[in-house]
Design an enzyme around this catalytic site. Structure first.
Site, PDB file in Angstrom:
ATOM      1  N   ALA A  21     -56.584  49.992 -85.800  1.00 31.39           N
ATOM      2  CA  ALA A  21     -56.929  51.406 -85.937  1.00 31.39           C
ATOM      3  C   ALA A  21     -57.371  52.047 -84.624  1.00 31.39           C
ATOM      4  O   ALA A  21     -57.470  53.272 -84.530  1.00 31.39           O
ATOM      5  CB  ALA A  21     -58.016  51.564 -86.999  1.00 31.39           C
TER       6      ALA A  21
ATOM      7  N   ASN B 277     -47.171  46.821 -80.890  1.00 33.83           N
ATOM      8  CA  ASN B 277     -47.222  47.993 -80.008  1.00 33.83           C
ATOM      9  C   ASN B 277     -47.048  47.507 -78.578  1.00 33.83           C
ATOM     10  O   ASN B 277     -47.309  46.337 -78.279  1.00 33.83           O
ATOM     11  CB  ASN B 277     -48.575  48.681 -80.190  1.00 33.83           C
ATOM     12  CG  ASN B 277     -48.610  50.086 -79.615  1.00 33.83           C
ATOM     13  OD1 ASN B 277     -47.613  50.597 -79.118  1.00 33.83           O
ATOM     14  ND2 ASN B 277     -49.771  50.691 -79.679  1.00 33.83           N
ATOM     15  N   THR B 278     -46.622  48.386 -77.705  1.00 38.15           N
ATOM     16  CA  THR B 278     -46.465  48.018 -76.304  1.00 38.15           C
ATOM     17  C   THR B 278     -47.152  49.049 -75.429  1.00 38.15           C
ATOM     18  O   THR B 278     -47.183  50.233 -75.762  1.00 38.15           O
ATOM     19  CB  THR B 278     -44.969  47.841 -75.947  1.00 38.15           C
ATOM     20  OG1 THR B 278     -44.852  47.523 -74.563  1.00 38.15           O
ATOM     21  CG2 THR B 278     -44.148  49.073 -76.245  1.00 38.15           C
ATOM     22  N   HIS B 279     -47.730  48.565 -74.328  1.00 38.03           N
ATOM     23  CA  HIS B 279     -48.545  49.451 -73.484  1.00 38.03           C
ATOM     24  C   HIS B 279     -48.315  49.107 -72.008  1.00 38.03           C
ATOM     25  O   HIS B 279     -48.305  47.916 -71.655  1.00 38.03           O
ATOM     26  CB  HIS B 279     -50.030  49.258 -73.847  1.00 38.03           C
ATOM     27  CG  HIS B 279     -50.935  50.145 -73.066  1.00 38.03           C
ATOM     28  ND1 HIS B 279     -50.963  51.509 -73.245  1.00 38.03           N
ATOM     29  CD2 HIS B 279     -51.812  49.885 -72.068  1.00 38.03           C
ATOM     30  CE1 HIS B 279     -51.841  52.041 -72.413  1.00 38.03           C
ATOM     31  NE2 HIS B 279     -52.366  51.083 -71.678  1.00 38.03           N
TER      32      HIS B 279
ATOM     33  N   LEU C  63     -51.300  55.022 -85.465  1.00 41.21           N
ATOM     34  CA  LEU C  63     -50.876  54.866 -86.856  1.00 41.21           C
ATOM     35  C   LEU C  63     -52.094  54.736 -87.760  1.00 41.21           C
ATOM     36  O   LEU C  63     -53.095  54.117 -87.387  1.00 41.21           O
ATOM     37  CB  LEU C  63     -49.978  53.625 -86.978  1.00 41.21           C
ATOM     38  CG  LEU C  63     -48.621  53.786 -86.270  1.00 41.21           C
ATOM     39  CD1 LEU C  63     -47.978  52.429 -86.036  1.00 41.21           C
ATOM     40  CD2 LEU C  63     -47.702  54.684 -87.088  1.00 41.21           C
TER      41      LEU C  63
END
Ligand code: GRF
Length: 207
Positions: free
Chosen positions: A143, A108-110, A96
């Site tokens: 970022a 966010n998920t990872h 994003l």
């Protein structure tokens, strides 16, 4: 309970993490509502899940814009229209840009234990490295590629017979629970970020 936290969820694929959130918000005590689901491509199960749940959807494809910056601006405007308290990137396979990151907190998920194995192939890369324990991470987006402050993590063992698919499915089972738990706590209890350290339960929602 005060007003439910407004979530915009972004997806790029099968949307099982989205489904877990859709199931969670059905209980008012969870404290959140999914006000829209956005995607960077058409025809994905994630969008179909939202439609079946009666949640508004939108699609912003990078290929529809002349530049990444134009796409970033358009995506942020679509998100902003729903006035979210929190944006959840749940398997959203794009980084994003500033217009979104500077306007809303983004979770966010990872499928790996960051900072190990960031990027699009976290499960494959962890297996290739021969790790015996991997897992999933829920983090605030910044970022970079999976570099934001970590909010929650859970470990998953790697077994001898695993392949990438088997391991990823086992991670995703844990990941869905972790994401639902973390989002719920964030909207109900708030959070603070000090340096790279995120603390839940500090009251109001803070970036
Ligand atoms: C999740 O493991 C997510 O971390 C990764 O892709 C998977 C998305 O799964 N980036 P789904 O679309 O929620 O089923």
């Amino acid at each position: 309970m005060s007003q439910a936290g407004r979530l915009v969820v972004l997806v790029s694929g099968s949307g099982t993490n989205l489904q877990a959130l859709l199931d969670a918000v059905a209980d008012a005590s969870y404290g959140a509502a999914i006000v829209a689901v956005g995607a960077d491509r058409d025809g994905i199960e994630g969008l179909a899940r939202a439609e079946r749940a009666g949640v508004p959807t939108f699609v912003e494809k990078l290929s529809s814009y002349g530049s990444r910056a134009d796409w970033d601006t358009a995506l942020a405007a679509r998100i902003a229209a729903y006035k979210p308290d929190l944006v959840v990137a749940a398997g959203f396979m794009k980084i994003l840009g500033a217009p979104t990151l500077e306007s809303f907190p983004v979770l966010n998920t990872h499928p790996a234990l960051l900072p190990s194995f960031p990027g699009a192939h976290g499960v494959r890369d962890a297996m290739a490295h021969g790790v015996k324990v991997t897992g999933c991470t829920v983090m605030l987006a910044d970022a970079g590629v999976d570099t934001g402050p970590i909010v929650a993590q859970e470990a998953v063992r790697v077994f001898d017979g695993d392949d990438e698919h088997l391991l990823h499915e086992r991670i995703k089972t844990v990941e869905r629970g972790l994401l639902v738990d973390t989002v719920g706590r964030m909207v109900r209890e708030g959070w603070t970020v000090t340096g790279r350290t995120v603390r839940l339960g500090s009251g109001g929602m803070k970036k």
